[in-house]
Motif scaffolding. Structure first.
Motif, PDB file in Angstrom:
ATOM      1  N   GLY A 100      -5.185  -4.191  -4.653  1.00 50.69           N
ATOM      2  CA  GLY A 100      -4.415  -4.028  -5.875  1.00 50.69           C
ATOM      3  C   GLY A 100      -5.087  -4.735  -7.045  1.00 50.69           C
ATOM      4  O   GLY A 100      -6.051  -5.477  -6.877  1.00 50.69           O
ATOM      5  N   GLY A 101      -4.552  -4.503  -8.239  1.00 50.37           N
ATOM      6  CA  GLY A 101      -5.109  -5.147  -9.419  1.00 50.37           C
ATOM      7  C   GLY A 101      -4.617  -4.481 -10.680  1.00 50.37           C
ATOM      8  O   GLY A 101      -3.654  -3.713 -10.654  1.00 50.37           O
ATOM      9  N   SER A 102      -5.299  -4.786 -11.762  1.00 46.86           N
ATOM     10  CA  SER A 102      -4.934  -4.240 -13.074  1.00 46.86           C
ATOM     11  C   SER A 102      -6.038  -3.333 -13.576  1.00 46.86           C
ATOM     12  O   SER A 102      -7.216  -3.707 -13.527  1.00 46.86           O
ATOM     13  N   VAL A 103      -5.644  -2.153 -14.037  1.00 45.08           N
ATOM     14  CA  VAL A 103      -6.603  -1.201 -14.589  1.00 45.08           C
ATOM     15  C   VAL A 103      -6.013  -0.553 -15.829  1.00 45.08           C
ATOM     16  O   VAL A 103      -4.796  -0.594 -16.033  1.00 45.08           O
ATOM     17  N   GLN A 104      -6.862   0.060 -16.606  1.00 48.98           N
ATOM     18  CA  GLN A 104      -6.386   0.829 -17.746  1.00 48.98           C
ATOM     19  C   GLN A 104      -6.069   2.255 -17.310  1.00 48.98           C
ATOM     20  O   GLN A 104      -6.574   2.737 -16.287  1.00 48.98           O
ATOM     21  N   LEU A 110      -8.245   2.897  -8.432  1.00 49.62           N
ATOM     22  CA  LEU A 110      -8.166   1.773  -7.505  1.00 49.62           C
ATOM     23  C   LEU A 110      -8.141   2.330  -6.091  1.00 49.62           C
ATOM     24  O   LEU A 110      -7.660   3.440  -5.863  1.00 49.62           O
ATOM     25  N   ARG A 111      -8.627   1.540  -5.159  1.00 50.30           N
ATOM     26  CA  ARG A 111      -8.545   1.906  -3.748  1.00 50.30           C
ATOM     27  C   ARG A 111      -7.826   0.803  -2.999  1.00 50.30           C
ATOM     28  O   ARG A 111      -8.298  -0.342  -2.963  1.00 50.30           O
ATOM     29  N   LEU A 112      -6.693   1.143  -2.430  1.00 50.14           N
ATOM     30  CA  LEU A 112      -5.936   0.208  -1.625  1.00 50.14           C
ATOM     31  C   LEU A 112      -6.362   0.329  -0.165  1.00 50.14           C
ATOM     32  O   LEU A 112      -6.654   1.431   0.312  1.00 50.14           O
ATOM     33  N   SER A 113      -6.373  -0.801   0.515  1.00 53.86           N
ATOM     34  CA  SER A 113      -6.708  -0.831   1.930  1.00 53.86           C
ATOM     35  C   SER A 113      -5.585  -1.500   2.710  1.00 53.86           C
ATOM     36  O   SER A 113      -4.886  -2.366   2.185  1.00 53.86           O
ATOM     37  N   CYS A 114      -5.435  -1.100   3.944  1.00 50.96           N
ATOM     38  CA  CYS A 114      -4.406  -1.666   4.810  1.00 50.96           C
ATOM     39  C   CYS A 114      -5.004  -1.881   6.192  1.00 50.96           C
ATOM     40  O   CYS A 114      -5.464  -0.925   6.830  1.00 50.96           O
ATOM     41  N   ALA A 139       3.410  -0.479  -9.931  1.00 52.02           N
ATOM     42  CA  ALA A 139       4.386  -0.773  -8.882  1.00 52.02           C
ATOM     43  C   ALA A 139       3.756  -1.717  -7.869  1.00 52.02           C
ATOM     44  O   ALA A 139       2.545  -1.968  -7.905  1.00 52.02           O
ATOM     45  N   THR A 140       4.582  -2.205  -6.975  1.00 52.15           N
ATOM     46  CA  THR A 140       4.074  -2.872  -5.786  1.00 52.15           C
ATOM     47  C   THR A 140       3.918  -1.808  -4.710  1.00 52.15           C
ATOM     48  O   THR A 140       4.858  -1.050  -4.437  1.00 52.15           O
ATOM     49  N   TYR A 141       2.735  -1.741  -4.122  1.00 52.69           N
ATOM     50  CA  TYR A 141       2.428  -0.727  -3.118  1.00 52.69           C
ATOM     51  C   TYR A 141       2.474  -1.356  -1.724  1.00 52.69           C
ATOM     52  O   TYR A 141       1.888  -2.418  -1.494  1.00 52.69           O
ATOM     53  N   PHE A 142       3.138  -0.653  -0.822  1.00 55.81           N
ATOM     54  CA  PHE A 142       3.326  -1.131   0.539  1.00 55.81           C
ATOM     55  C   PHE A 142       2.700  -0.167   1.530  1.00 55.81           C
ATOM     56  O   PHE A 142       2.918   1.050   1.448  1.00 55.81           O
ATOM     57  N   CYS A 143       1.976  -0.713   2.458  1.00 58.72           N
ATOM     58  CA  CYS A 143       1.513   0.044   3.607  1.00 58.72           C
ATOM     59  C   CYS A 143       2.610   0.009   4.659  1.00 58.72           C
ATOM     60  O   CYS A 143       3.296  -1.010   4.815  1.00 58.72           O
ATOM     61  N   ALA A 144       2.774   1.111   5.390  1.00 59.24           N
ATOM     62  CA  ALA A 144       3.845   1.167   6.377  1.00 59.24           C
ATOM     63  C   ALA A 144       3.425   1.998   7.580  1.00 59.24           C
ATOM     64  O   ALA A 144       2.593   2.907   7.465  1.00 59.24           O
ATOM     65  N   GLY A 195       4.025  -3.668   5.424  1.00 55.94           N
ATOM     66  CA  GLY A 195       3.170  -4.723   4.934  1.00 55.94           C
ATOM     67  C   GLY A 195       3.902  -5.500   3.857  1.00 55.94           C
ATOM     68  O   GLY A 195       5.045  -5.171   3.498  1.00 55.94           O
ATOM     69  N   ARG A 196       3.251  -6.519   3.314  1.00 57.75           N
ATOM     70  CA  ARG A 196       3.898  -7.366   2.312  1.00 57.75           C
ATOM     71  C   ARG A 196       3.740  -6.828   0.898  1.00 57.75           C
ATOM     72  O   ARG A 196       4.431  -7.281  -0.019  1.00 57.75           O
ATOM     73  N   GLY A 197       2.838  -5.904   0.713  1.00 60.92           N
ATOM     74  CA  GLY A 197       2.690  -5.277  -0.588  1.00 60.92           C
ATOM     75  C   GLY A 197       1.539  -5.831  -1.405  1.00 60.92           C
ATOM     76  O   GLY A 197       1.109  -6.977  -1.220  1.00 60.92           O
ATOM     77  N   THR A 198       1.044  -5.004  -2.311  1.00 61.70           N
ATOM     78  CA  THR A 198       0.006  -5.405  -3.249  1.00 61.70           C
ATOM     79  C   THR A 198       0.349  -4.794  -4.606  1.00 61.70           C
ATOM     80  O   THR A 198       0.770  -3.637  -4.690  1.00 61.70           O
ATOM     81  N   GLN A 199       0.172  -5.580  -5.661  1.00 66.80           N
ATOM     82  CA  GLN A 199       0.597  -5.153  -6.990  1.00 66.80           C
ATOM     83  C   GLN A 199      -0.477  -4.305  -7.661  1.00 66.80           C
ATOM     84  O   GLN A 199      -1.661  -4.661  -7.652  1.00 66.80           O
ATOM     85  N   VAL A 200      -0.029  -3.200  -8.251  1.00 72.12           N
ATOM     86  CA  VAL A 200      -0.896  -2.353  -9.066  1.00 72.12           C
ATOM     87  C   VAL A 200      -0.286  -2.276 -10.457  1.00 72.12           C
ATOM     88  O   VAL A 200       0.883  -1.904 -10.600  1.00 72.12           O
ATOM     89  N   THR A 201      -1.075  -2.633 -11.452  1.00 73.39           N
ATOM     90  CA  THR A 201      -0.603  -2.601 -12.839  1.00 73.39           C
ATOM     91  C   THR A 201      -1.546  -1.736 -13.663  1.00 73.39           C
ATOM     92  O   THR A 201      -2.752  -1.982 -13.674  1.00 73.39           O
TER      93      THR A 201
END
Length: 126
Positions: A9-13, A18-22, A92-97, A117-123
């Protein structure tokens, strides 16, 4: 029991990617339908994407079709969510499930999830 740990997760314009991993902790991960959900404050979790245990079939909510791609590497016990052309509405906060042994037609419901999962923030900024 399957423990899930998200990263990426992170901040982008707006327009960025972004690429999320779980990472899953248990061998039984390989027999699970895997999903990604997201949540904004004050709202319930929204199913975003799902992938069958063998990786052969994927599902997406309409709002992300053509922009997001879910994939998995069972040998590494990893699930990914590639997110392209991001907009502020994707913040949002993104959750793997893990959804159990198959992706049911209602995979996008929180009640279908066995492990979170506990989640990762994407802004995403405009």
């Amino acid at each position: 029991q399957v423990q899930l740990t998200e990263s990426g997760g992170g901040s982008v314009q707006a327009g960025g990617s972004l690429r999320l991993s779980c990472l899953a902790s248990a061998y039984s991960y390989r027999t699970n339908c895997m999903t990604w959900f997201r949540q904004v404050p004050g709202k319930g979790r929204e199913g975003v994407a799902a992938i069958t245990e063998d990786g052969a079939v994927t599902y997406y909510v309409d709002s992300v079709k053509g922009r997001f791609a879910i994939s998995r590497d069972n040998a590494k016990m990893m699930t990914y969510l590639q997110m392209n052309n991001l907009g502020p509405e994707d913040t949002a906060t993104y959750f793997c499930a893990a959804n159990g042994y198959r992706c049911f037609t209602d995979w996008y419901l929180e009640g279908r999830v066995s492990y979170w999962g506990r989640g990762t923030q994407v802004t995403v900024s405009a």
